[in-house]
Design a protein around this motif. Structure first.
Motif, short mmCIF file in Angstrom:
data_model
loop_
_atom_site.label_atom_id
_atom_site.label_comp_id
_atom_site.label_asym_id
_atom_site.label_seq_id
_atom_site.Cartn_x
_atom_site.Cartn_y
_atom_site.Cartn_z
N ALA A 276 -28.01 64.64 22.90
CA ALA A 276 -26.73 65.33 22.33
C ALA A 276 -26.08 64.78 21.32
CB ALA A 276 -25.68 65.68 23.50
N VAL A 277 -26.00 63.49 21.23
CA VAL A 277 -25.17 62.93 20.25
C VAL A 277 -26.13 62.15 19.05
CG1 VAL A 277 -23.51 61.90 21.76
CG2 VAL A 277 -25.39 60.47 21.13
N ALA A 278 -27.66 62.61 19.20
CA ALA A 278 -28.19 61.71 17.88
C ALA A 278 -27.99 62.17 16.76
CB ALA A 278 -29.87 61.77 18.64
N THR A 279 -28.20 63.35 16.33
CA THR A 279 -28.07 64.14 15.16
C THR A 279 -26.70 63.85 14.63
OG1 THR A 279 -29.60 66.04 15.95
CG2 THR A 279 -28.14 66.24 14.00
N LYS A 280 -25.64 63.98 15.51
CA LYS A 280 -24.28 63.73 14.87
C LYS A 280 -23.82 62.47 14.45
CE LYS A 280 -21.88 67.46 17.54
NZ LYS A 280 -20.94 67.88 18.77
N LEU A 281 -24.39 61.40 15.38
CA LEU A 281 -24.57 60.02 15.04
C LEU A 281 -25.21 59.57 13.72
CD1 LEU A 281 -23.62 57.00 15.96
CD2 LEU A 281 -25.66 56.99 17.31
N ALA A 282 -26.48 60.13 13.74
CA ALA A 282 -27.19 60.01 12.40
C ALA A 282 -26.49 60.52 11.23
CB ALA A 282 -28.69 60.48 12.59
N ALA A 283 -25.88 61.66 11.41
CA ALA A 283 -25.09 62.42 10.02
C ALA A 283 -23.76 61.40 9.85
CB ALA A 283 -24.64 63.67 10.69
N ARG A 289 -28.98 53.22 10.78
CA ARG A 289 -28.08 52.56 11.36
C ARG A 289 -27.74 53.01 12.79
NH1 ARG A 289 -23.66 52.37 6.34
NH2 ARG A 289 -24.74 50.93 4.86
N ALA A 290 -27.96 54.29 13.02
CA ALA A 290 -27.99 54.87 14.35
C ALA A 290 -28.92 54.49 15.13
CB ALA A 290 -27.83 56.34 14.23
N LEU A 291 -30.06 54.23 14.56
CA LEU A 291 -31.14 53.63 15.58
C LEU A 291 -31.12 52.05 15.73
CD1 LEU A 291 -34.13 53.39 16.44
CD2 LEU A 291 -34.96 52.74 14.33
N LEU A 292 -30.32 51.38 15.00
CA LEU A 292 -30.06 49.98 15.22
C LEU A 292 -28.77 49.93 16.43
CD1 LEU A 292 -29.72 48.30 11.98
CD2 LEU A 292 -31.25 47.51 13.81
N CYS A 293 -27.74 50.61 16.31
CA CYS A 293 -26.56 50.96 17.36
C CYS A 293 -27.15 51.35 18.60
CB CYS A 293 -25.55 51.91 16.90
SG CYS A 293 -24.64 51.41 15.29
N ALA A 294 -28.02 52.27 18.65
CA ALA A 294 -28.75 52.51 19.95
C ALA A 294 -29.46 51.72 20.64
CB ALA A 294 -29.42 54.17 19.61
N ALA A 325 -31.93 54.70 28.69
CA ALA A 325 -32.56 55.71 28.58
C ALA A 325 -31.78 56.30 27.18
CB ALA A 325 -32.48 56.75 29.68
N ALA A 326 -30.66 56.42 27.09
CA ALA A 326 -29.84 57.01 26.20
C ALA A 326 -30.28 56.37 24.69
CB ALA A 326 -28.33 57.02 26.27
N GLY A 327 -30.25 54.81 24.66
CA GLY A 327 -30.80 54.15 23.42
C GLY A 327 -32.09 54.74 23.15
N THR A 328 -33.00 54.70 24.17
CA THR A 328 -34.27 54.94 23.70
C THR A 328 -34.35 56.45 23.35
OG1 THR A 328 -35.10 53.59 25.74
CG2 THR A 328 -36.61 55.15 24.88
N ALA A 393 -36.66 44.66 21.40
CA ALA A 393 -36.86 45.93 20.55
C ALA A 393 -35.68 45.77 19.47
CB ALA A 393 -36.51 46.97 21.31
N PRO A 394 -34.52 45.79 19.70
CA PRO A 394 -33.37 45.67 18.75
C PRO A 394 -33.70 44.43 17.66
CG PRO A 394 -32.16 45.05 20.78
CD PRO A 394 -33.72 45.37 20.89
N ALA A 395 -34.14 43.27 18.19
CA ALA A 395 -34.33 42.09 17.35
C ALA A 395 -35.46 42.34 16.47
CB ALA A 395 -34.56 40.92 18.33
N ILE A 396 -36.23 43.19 16.71
CA ILE A 396 -37.39 43.47 15.93
C ILE A 396 -37.04 44.33 14.60
CG2 ILE A 396 -39.40 45.12 15.65
CD1 ILE A 396 -40.22 44.15 18.57
#
Length: 418
Positions: A276-283, A289-294, A325-328, A393-396
């Motif tokens: 639900a938030v992926a597109t808005k967060l990316a925008a 940056r959204a990928l890193l935060c998640a 799961a949300a971050g993934t 994963a985030p370290a990568i």
């Protein structure tokens, strides 16, 4: 094909909704089976933790065996026919389990074989679906459509396990799998209304050369390669959780089948929130940056899962399971959309297959390792170790070019395939 527009009555719109209906139907049944299969093994067949882990690994091993050549296979067959065939194959495999259970002839071996067959069919079905969607959706809408599809999956993941837990208590775990078998039949019948599509122009080169072209493109790409490594590390943890969680909740936290279903359904709640938030967060902050935060947020929340030791503190597990799961899902939506947009059309099926081979191939490896750890140590220690590995994963991403970008799709010089 034209662009699919929500509410539009064009043929392309109808094709999208038929495609969505088929995927949703099979997804509901699969979500029920997610809880039913391990409960068949634990409560009906009374197998060991290692055997449950091997069962979880069998459900994903298709990516290790068939994942890499899947892109070549998909390019050589009509997508609709391939999807229908895979649905019918999965219906037969899953349907054999409740049939054998009703005849008092169900064994662990049959459960394992049925899971393996389903795993191989899932690979071709998934690659075919991922290649199909960009043909009926405009590039500008792929993020939102992928979010919509992921949101639907999240809803089925939320309701499916809860429904599965309730059905297990009413008719037994094997009986609940009748729903999954029926869902694949519904999916196949729905797909019959679609026209045929092909993944792209059929390459004339040999299969190994075609595989190498897809592999070279991904490995040489400055964004797709680290994103593939991120997905691999994340899925290794997901594989470990799939192997450990049902047994942990039953034998350590002493949860009822219904409660196990409710808690596992929180994976779907988190997935729905992420979609639900992926597109808005990316925008707002940019796709990279959204990928890193998640990724960071999901990994940190995952550490709460082992804090649940009894029904009274089950919320710790729910927070960690849903948060991870949300971050993934956010990361999956953003990286999948980037691959669909930045990959040459004739390479897309092979690019998707390469990424899935590596990243989803980590699922059975994580399951087997987790099972071995639990066999020789405690379940709680094994679950804690799996959750701690989520930080890899985030370290990568932080050590890759992704950390220096705002958008995953910034203009870059792409490597030439082959």
């Amino acid at each position: 094909m034209g662009t699919v527009v929500i509410g539009d009555d064009t043929a392309s719109s109808r094709y999208f909704w038929r495609f969505w209906t088929a995927n949703t139907a099979s997804g509901v049944g699969s979500a029920v089976t997610l809880i039913a299969v391990p409960l068949v093994a634990v409560s009906t067949l009374h197998v060991s933790t290692l055997q449950v882990s091997l069962l979880a690994a069998a459900g994903q091993v298709g990516w290790l065996v068939l994942g890499l050549p899947a892109g070549v296979i998909v390019q050589r067959f009509p997508l609709r026919g391939l999807r229908i065939t895979m649905d019918l194959l999965r219906m037969a495999a899953v349907g054999s389990i409740p049939l054998a259970w009703a005849l008092s002839a169900l064994t662990y071996g049959q459960l394992l074989v049925a899971t393996l067959i389903t795993s191989f069919a899932n690979v071709l079905s998934d690659i075919g679906s991922s290649t199909f969607l960009p043909k009926i959706v405009d590039k500008a809408e792929l993020n939102s459509r992928n979010s919509f599809m992921s949101g639907t999956v999240a809803v089925t993941q939320t309701g499916g396990p809860s429904l599965g837990g309730a059905l297990v208590q009413l008719v037994g775990p094997a009986g609940a799998m009748v729903i999954d078998a029926a869902s694949y039949l519904i999916s196949a019948m729905t797909l019959r209304g679609l026209p045929e599509y092909r993944a792209g122009s059929a390459p004339r080169s040999r299969a190994l050369q075609q595989i190498r072209e897809g592999w070279t493109f991904v490995v040489g790409h400055p964004v797709m390669f680290p994103c593939m490594l991120w997905a691999t590390a994340t899925n290794f943890v997901n594989g470990a959780l799939a192997a450990l969680v049902p047994t942990y909740l039953v034998r350590v936290a002493e949860m009822s089948p219904l409660m196990v279903g409710v808690l596992i359904a929180l994976d779907g709640v988190g997935s729905f929130a992420g979609a639900a938030v992926a597109t808005k967060l990316a925008a707002k902050v940019g796709t990279a940056r959204a990928l890193l935060c998640a990724s960071v947020g999901g990994a940190v929340l995952a550490l709460a899962m082992p804090l649940t030791t009894q029904p009274g503190n089950a919320w710790f597990f729910g927070l960690g399971y849903g948060g991870f799961a949300a971050g993934t899902v956010i990361g999956s939506i953003l990286t999948r959309t980037h691959r669909q947009i930045d990959s040459p059309p004739d390479l897309l099926a092979r690019v998707m297959a390469t990424v899935r081979f590596v990243s989803w191939g980590a699922l059975p490896l994580g399951a087997v390792l987790a099972g071995l750890l639990a066999e020789f140590g405690s379940l709680r220690w094994s679950l804690s170790a799996a959750c701690a590995l989520a930080l890899v994963a985030p370290a990568i991403l932080m050590l890759s070019p992704v950390a220096r970008r705002r958008e995953l799709g910034d203009t870059v010089q792409l490597p030439k395939a082959g």
